[in-house]
Design an enzyme around this catalytic site. Structure first.
Site, PDB file in Angstrom:
ATOM      1  N   GLU A  45     -16.380 -12.088  11.406  1.00 37.22           N
ATOM      2  CA  GLU A  45     -17.713 -11.465  11.422  1.00 37.22           C
ATOM      3  C   GLU A  45     -18.315 -11.505  12.827  1.00 37.22           C
ATOM      4  O   GLU A  45     -18.950 -10.551  13.277  1.00 37.22           O
ATOM      5  CB  GLU A  45     -18.625 -12.168  10.428  1.00 37.22           C
ATOM      6  CG  GLU A  45     -18.217 -11.905   8.989  1.00 37.22           C
ATOM      7  CD  GLU A  45     -18.976 -12.800   8.033  1.00 37.22           C
ATOM      8  OE1 GLU A  45     -19.965 -12.345   7.473  1.00 37.22           O
ATOM      9  OE2 GLU A  45     -18.579 -13.971   7.855  1.00 37.22           O
ATOM     10  N   SER A  83     -20.735 -22.718   3.270  1.00 38.95           N
ATOM     11  CA  SER A  83     -22.138 -22.324   3.156  1.00 38.95           C
ATOM     12  C   SER A  83     -22.964 -23.591   2.977  1.00 38.95           C
ATOM     13  O   SER A  83     -22.511 -24.559   2.362  1.00 38.95           O
ATOM     14  CB  SER A  83     -22.297 -21.408   1.944  1.00 38.95           C
ATOM     15  OG  SER A  83     -23.613 -21.450   1.467  1.00 38.95           O
ATOM     16  N   LYS A  90     -18.417 -21.302  -1.392  1.00 37.86           N
ATOM     17  CA  LYS A  90     -18.155 -20.282  -0.368  1.00 37.86           C
ATOM     18  C   LYS A  90     -17.148 -20.723   0.693  1.00 37.86           C
ATOM     19  O   LYS A  90     -17.111 -21.872   1.101  1.00 37.86           O
ATOM     20  CB  LYS A  90     -19.461 -19.894   0.353  1.00 37.86           C
ATOM     21  CG  LYS A  90     -20.464 -19.150  -0.479  1.00 37.86           C
ATOM     22  CD  LYS A  90     -20.015 -17.757  -0.914  1.00 37.86           C
ATOM     23  CE  LYS A  90     -19.831 -16.785   0.230  1.00 37.86           C
ATOM     24  NZ  LYS A  90     -21.091 -16.422   0.877  1.00 37.86           N
ATOM     25  N   HIS A 131      -9.951   7.580   4.256  1.00 33.81           N
ATOM     26  CA  HIS A 131     -11.273   7.654   3.578  1.00 33.81           C
ATOM     27  C   HIS A 131     -11.523   6.405   2.737  1.00 33.81           C
ATOM     28  O   HIS A 131     -12.233   6.463   1.731  1.00 33.81           O
ATOM     29  CB  HIS A 131     -11.383   8.882   2.677  1.00 33.81           C
ATOM     30  CG  HIS A 131     -10.955  10.158   3.331  1.00 33.81           C
ATOM     31  ND1 HIS A 131     -11.821  10.970   4.040  1.00 33.81           N
ATOM     32  CD2 HIS A 131      -9.734  10.747   3.432  1.00 33.81           C
ATOM     33  CE1 HIS A 131     -11.160  12.012   4.512  1.00 33.81           C
ATOM     34  NE2 HIS A 131      -9.879  11.898   4.171  1.00 33.81           N
TER      35      HIS A 131
END
Ligand code: ARG
Length: 459
Positions: free
Chosen positions: A291, A278, A284, A157
């Site tokens: 992804e 970025s 970043k 969970h």
């Protein structure tokens, strides 16, 4: 040169708008090399049953081999009028060798031809994808060996549930991917039935030896039923399903690494060579590989669902709807073959931050050790579980760690507790060296690494 091979039967030429829809050449040139191979074997089969003579066979084979080279070098000139890869190759063969080319299509149809090409494509790419998958599994097994006894929070969970070995978690992904490789291998085996010689649907008019053809092309057998041979796309569906299941597994693996890479977790650092920056935010460092591996799952599942739907309700025999098998199949294969090598590189660039991981382990996970303490001393499990729960509540109420609760608090809950409980709980996190088969203990992880490596080496 005729615009269309069927021109003699028609009194008008094809409306360009219809040609544009009908044409598959914009995407079916993936099949070029297989189509050349299939045509070479077909011409040999025609020679064996004396439809063509030696001289014609030689010209056809030379012509086809030349076309194979043109395709490979990117020198093959496609014409706007070519409908698909099969017609383009037939047209080019006639340009190269003249008359003998007209005999090649004797006794066959594009229906058995395309089904044969496509099965070869699936078998071949199943192998290629399995190789790429093995490389990813190898990196996972190497990481597992590096972190064989690193205590790590195992979640259920998405709540910390148990301390497990990090190696064990990494291998959980490896086992799933291994099962995908096995599924793809099964897809290749069930695709290995050769349709060539089924012709349009009723079986070839030429007395070709279909078993010989099947063997020559690397199939295990010739298909038994000519209608089924041209009307089945089960092998495409199986491959698309195998790749979509693989996509789901990759997306779940990717999600773990994306979470671990976040500032909130901080469990991994990615090598600069596999992270991206970025354009706006100077600080970043993004996990784009993971992804994209997660994101591309959408098209893999979509390709499977889409073509499965195309197949619904189609009558027996060849239907032009089948042409819709190609784009999803090629796209899924191409997508997976892009993801896997990048993922192999990205996983190779992961370093786990063991201090951060250790600090992130919730002190409450020690409740499991309390239960174990009591059950080892013959307290029934439910009773031990209740006692641990009461102690967790007490520690939370007092805002202190479980091991800091006074011994009186323990003894109030159960008089089985002795002073050693506090020492036991104060010990650092450890992965036990022994336990049940398939568990998270060190010996189990070592055993799994051995098993995965043996499989990788084909033992
Ligand atoms: N381009 C076609 C396909 O991909 C080849 C088979 C065409 N057969 C036919 N009977 N029109 O399915």
């Amino acid at each position: 040169m005729k615009d269309k091979v069927w021109q003699d039967r028609f009194s008008k030429s094809l409306d360009p708008r219809v040609h544009a829809l009908n044409r598959s050449l914009t995407f079916d040139n993936w099949l070029g090399p297989y189509d050349v191979q299939v045509s070479i074997v077909w011409s040999q089969a025609l020679r064996r049953c004396e439809v063509i003579d030696d001289e014609e066979l030689e010209k056809i084979i030379q012509g086809l081999e030349g076309i194979g080279e043109e395709l490979e070098e990117g020198e093959f000139e496609f014409l706007e009028s070519d409908e698909d890869i099969h017609m383009a190759i037939e047209r080019r063969l006639a340009e190269r060798i003249g008359k003998p080319a007209d005999k090649l299509h004797h006794g066959r149809s594009r229906n058995d031809q395309v089904a044969t090409d496509l099965r070869l494509f699936v078998m071949d790419h199943s192998d290629q994808i399995q190789q790429a998958l093995r490389a990813v599994i190898k990196v996972l097994a190497e990481l597992a060996a590096e972190y064989v006894d690193t205590p790590f929070p195992g979640h259920t969970h998405l709540q910390q549930a148990q301390v497990v070995s990090l190696g064990h978690l990494l291998l959980a992904h490896a086992w799933s991917l291994k099962s995908d490789a096995e599924l793809l291998s099964a897809v290749a085996s069930s695709s290995s039935s050769c349709p060539l010689g089924a012709a349009a649907l009723g079986g070839s008019a030429a007395a070709v030896d279909r078993e010989w053809i099947a063997k020559e092309l690397g199939f295990t057998k010739a298909s038994e039923n000519s209608v089924e041979a041209v009307t089945s796309r089960d092998f495409v569906l199986d491959m698309l399903y195998g790749l979509s299941r693989l996509g789901v597994h990759l997306s779940r693996l990717a999600e773990d690494f994306i979470l671990w890479n976040s500032q909130e977790f901080g469990f991994i650092v990615l090598d600069d060579s596999v992270a991206t920056g970025s354009s706006l935010l100077a600080h970043k460092k993004n996990p784009d590989v993971f992804e994209l591996a997660r994101g591309k799952c959408g098209r893999l599942v979509g390709n499977h669902a889409g073509f499965l739907t195309t197949m619904k309700g189609l009558p027996l025999g060849y239907n032009k709807d089948f042409q819709e098998d190609k784009e999803p199949l090629f796209d899924s294969v191409d997508t997976v073959l892009q993801i896997l090598p990048a993922l192999e590189a990205a996983l190779g660039g992961v370093t786990f931050q063991t201090d951060t991981i250790s600090q992130a382990l919730s002190p409450l996970l020690k409740a499991e050790r309390i239960v174990q303490y009591l059950t080892e001393r013959s307290v029934p499990f439910r009773e031990a579980y209740g006692a641990a729960g009461r102690l967790v509540k007490e520690a939370e109420n007092q805002g202190i760690l479980l091991e800091k609760l006074p011994i009186e608090a323990y003894r109030k809950v159960s008089n089985v507790f002795m002073k050693d409980i506090q020492h036991i709980l104060a010990e650092g996190w450890q992965i036990p060296g022994d336990g049940v088969l398939g568990g998270s203990h060190v010996k189990s992880v070592q055993r799994q690494i051995k098993a995965v490596n043996a499989w990788l080496e084909g033992r």
